[in-house]
Design a protein around this motif. Structure first.
Motif, short mmCIF file in Angstrom:
data_model
loop_
_atom_site.label_atom_id
_atom_site.label_comp_id
_atom_site.label_asym_id
_atom_site.label_seq_id
_atom_site.Cartn_x
_atom_site.Cartn_y
_atom_site.Cartn_z
N UNK A 114 -42.41 37.68 -15.48
CA UNK A 114 -43.80 37.43 -15.90
C UNK A 114 -43.95 35.97 -16.32
N UNK A 115 -44.84 35.25 -15.63
CA UNK A 115 -45.14 33.86 -15.96
C UNK A 115 -46.33 33.79 -16.92
N UNK A 116 -46.25 32.86 -17.87
CA UNK A 116 -47.38 32.58 -18.76
C UNK A 116 -47.44 31.07 -18.96
N UNK A 117 -48.66 30.52 -19.03
CA UNK A 117 -48.81 29.08 -19.21
C UNK A 117 -50.21 28.76 -19.73
N UNK A 118 -50.39 27.53 -20.16
CA UNK A 118 -51.70 27.04 -20.56
C UNK A 118 -52.26 26.18 -19.44
N UNK A 119 -53.50 26.46 -19.07
CA UNK A 119 -54.11 25.77 -17.95
C UNK A 119 -55.11 24.72 -18.45
#
Length: 227
Positions: A114-119
């Motif tokens: 699972x990838x998570x990031x701030x865009x």
């Protein structure tokens, strides 16, 4: 809204022997996606910040080590990889090493990712869809002699080289780099051998760069040692 990057996952081998396997490598690559406007302007900007990848392991999978990043223990059978930021058009790699326990012949689930990031620019937290990775187990003994996928082997060696260069830089400040020199020289030899086998010019250039740095560092070290 379009995702900021496109991840790709490649196993070092598509099949493993049913009795289990050690040193199974998963190469993870992610590339920043650029907008048509950026492509026309040939500019690069940050497309994702505070990238994290959480990896859940099935019961028969043991995590050994990672190359290109640090891993933190997560909840349950999981690890957390904090991967920083990514620019548009940029490409990054890491490699994870696992041991696979014995399983019956067939295709078995191995990992969930699972990838998570701030865009940017609003720093909105985004997640990519949960990804399942499986591996095929087989009783055919020909898999025991199959070579590692070249794409995985190449980038694994480049990641190892990058790590050794970092260690040399750290030890240089302590005045104790002879051991790191030897490790780095052997790594450069490995790069050159892999380049000779594959004809890959990127590996040739990387090996040449390492040899030049070793020569320069050796001259400095010898001058310092004779003082």
């Amino acid at each position: 809204m379009q995702a900021s990057f496109q991840p790709t996952f490649t196993w070092s081998q598509e099949r493993i022997f049913a009795a289990g396997a050690q040193n199974v490598i998963l190469l993870i690559e992610w590339k920043g996606i650029s907008s048509p406007e950026e492509s026309r302007k040939r500019t690069r900007k940050v497309v994702a910040r505070e990238i994290e990848l959480r990896v859940w392991l099935e019961a028969h999978v043991t995590f050994n080590r990672c190359h290109g990043c640090n891993a933190e223990a997560g909840e349950g059978r999981s690890i957390l990889l904090k991967l920083g930021k990514l620019y548009s058009k940029a490409r990054k790699f890491i490699a994870l090493e696992f041991t696979m326990a014995a399983k019956p012949a067939g295709i078995h689930e191995a990992l969930w990712l699972q990838w998570q990031y701030k865009q940017p620019p609003v720093e909105r937290i985004r997640e990519l869809p949960l990804k399942k990775l499986s591996l095929e187990y087989t009783h055919h003994t020909d898999v025991l002699s199959e070579r590692c996928c070249f794409h995985v082997e190449k980038h694994l060696e480049l990641l190892k080289t990058e790590k050794l260069l970092e260690e040399v830089a750290v030890q240089r400040t302590k005045g104790n780099i002879q051991t790191e020199f030897e490790h780095l020289r052997r790594q450069a030899d490995d790069l050159l051998l892999l380049a000779a086998r594959s004809g890959d010019m990127e590996l040739v250039k990387e090996a040449e760069t390492v040899y030049k740095q070793l020569d320069a560092e050796s001259q400095v070290w010898r001058r310092t040692a004779t003082r």
